[in-house]
Design an enzyme around this catalytic site. Sequence first.
Site, PDB file in Angstrom:
ATOM      1  N   LYS A   5      23.150  33.616  -3.060  1.00 39.51           N
ATOM      2  CA  LYS A   5      23.664  32.762  -2.007  1.00 39.51           C
ATOM      3  C   LYS A   5      23.951  31.653  -3.000  1.00 39.51           C
ATOM      4  O   LYS A   5      23.291  31.277  -3.855  1.00 39.51           O
ATOM      5  CB  LYS A   5      22.664  32.369  -1.272  1.00 39.51           C
ATOM      6  N   SER A  28      22.071  32.555   7.619  1.00 42.98           N
ATOM      7  CA  SER A  28      23.128  32.083   6.809  1.00 42.98           C
ATOM      8  C   SER A  28      23.446  32.681   5.683  1.00 42.98           C
ATOM      9  O   SER A  28      24.313  32.264   4.877  1.00 42.98           O
ATOM     10  CB  SER A  28      22.787  30.456   6.746  1.00 42.98           C
ATOM     11  N   SER A  80      17.555  33.098   8.397  1.00 44.88           N
ATOM     12  CA  SER A  80      18.832  33.270   7.403  1.00 44.88           C
ATOM     13  C   SER A  80      18.800  34.237   6.423  1.00 44.88           C
ATOM     14  O   SER A  80      19.702  34.375   5.606  1.00 44.88           O
ATOM     15  CB  SER A  80      19.256  31.733   6.865  1.00 44.88           C
TER      16      SER A  80
END
Lengths: 470, 70
Positions: free
Chosen positions: A81, A156, A180
Amino acid sequence: MKGELVDLSLTAVAEAIRKRKVSSVEVARACLERIDRIQPSVNCYIGIERAGVLRAARKADEAIAKRRALGPLHGVPLAHKDMYYRAGKISTGGAHILRDYKPNIDSTAGARLDAAGALWLGTLNMAEFAANPTGHNVHFGHCRNPWNTEHITGGSSSGSGAAVAARTCFGSLGSDTGGSVRLPAAANGVVGLKPTYGLISRYGIVPRSWSHDTVGPLTRTVRDCARMTRVVAGSDPNDPTSTSELIPNYEEGIDAGIKGLRIGVPRRYYCDDITDDVRSAMDASLAALRSLGARIVPVDAPDPKRLFLVSNLITKCEAAAIHARWMRERPEDYSMVVRARVEDGFHVPAVAYIEALNLRPHFLEEFVSTVFSKCDVLHCPVMTLPVPTIAETDPAAPGDVPRIIERLTRNTRPFNHLGTPALSVPAGFSNNGLPVAFQLVGRPYSEALLFRAGHAYQSVTDWHARAPAL
Amino acid sequence: MKRKAVTGDLILAQARQLHGMPLSMKRANELASEVQKLNDAVKNAEHLLDFNDDPARFAATLVRLKGKTR
């Protein structure tokens, strides 16, 4: 072996590299070829580090040839990420505001993966500032679900879920503040861990909400997740909230089975609005766990709505503090969704925020005594509905945002507030052909038990071995 | 004294006077409703709170209630 390389699990490819059945360079090239094929349709990468990963892979192969000591992830390409800082390199956090942001520190989690021999393949798409469970991103383009690109990846850690599912890398670090890691793991058919709060250092990551942020791996198998977790977990002087507990080798004992394990199923709340197809998958997963010798026990878990709201209050206040200056000076550089999610935090009294923090240990005590006196592990769906489309979850106005967020995160956010670990495990497919997952929740620091239960489940099912046709 | 509901006017005034952020009345009303909901969740659980509570106790509670490590 080359044609099958990207289908190997993280632990299998690490073993193959170590035993020189395949070189790290071959593996890195296979990943890069795969990325080139899927990136135009899935958009899971923000940055691809071709030269860097091949250079690092050559070094990894040299180290093997020279019989140097090798780490548990030696030569394995991973991608993360885009919020794990590396000194001098851009970490966008999926945000327009951080498009050129170059921190001058390394994240502890990233540094530990480096020390274990992992390679850095690229940076992954994510929701802006880790603040949207759909995974939408208006700045870098939406990441799309590799099982059906009209559907959301969940967020996310959108790119992490999609990149691992699409076989472009062998594992990924995401982050989980309200779901997330687990939501994109569930929506893409991979494994994801939200660890106990403090198990893994938060140092050097884009903050979303200090008191709720956790770093968690996404992988294809539970064993892979256990390996990545062991590498990154443990005390860190740079993160005062990191644990001083000793970190076990999670892979030891992972094969011990779950005979006699009490798996709790909440009588109420967690499945209140579940669709029939998701319920069927949950029932089938419980049958598989029962076939392994586990006892399925109904439990009366406290209403998660209260946890959801108090948790939301805290994250909104902390996010408001984190973003206050930019929200005042350049609000137009935020997406409508992030603005909408942060705005409320400016108007909550400080006393309510501190009271909310003080409620956490009380809620945790209540939950542990109510639930874990009756069972060892709690089982519930990550999402109670099939993975929706991008269009269905695109809010037209700020007032639409809370409803969409709550629908997706109602079963995930409560465990961020409690700080307990939760492991998302693929459990089949809903009627729309998208993955479905359950989560196993345990007492604080019970990751080893969750890995053992999840691994046992994967030993009698093959959902985790299925790949999207791309 | 019984608490009154959070109003859009209060949110609008806070936005302007405390935070220097412009806000429409429509959005202020939406935020008022959301803030009310969040505050109520805390108020409804305040009977659990104790004079000696401390936010830092959370980490200690996690350790105290920890599960099996294997």
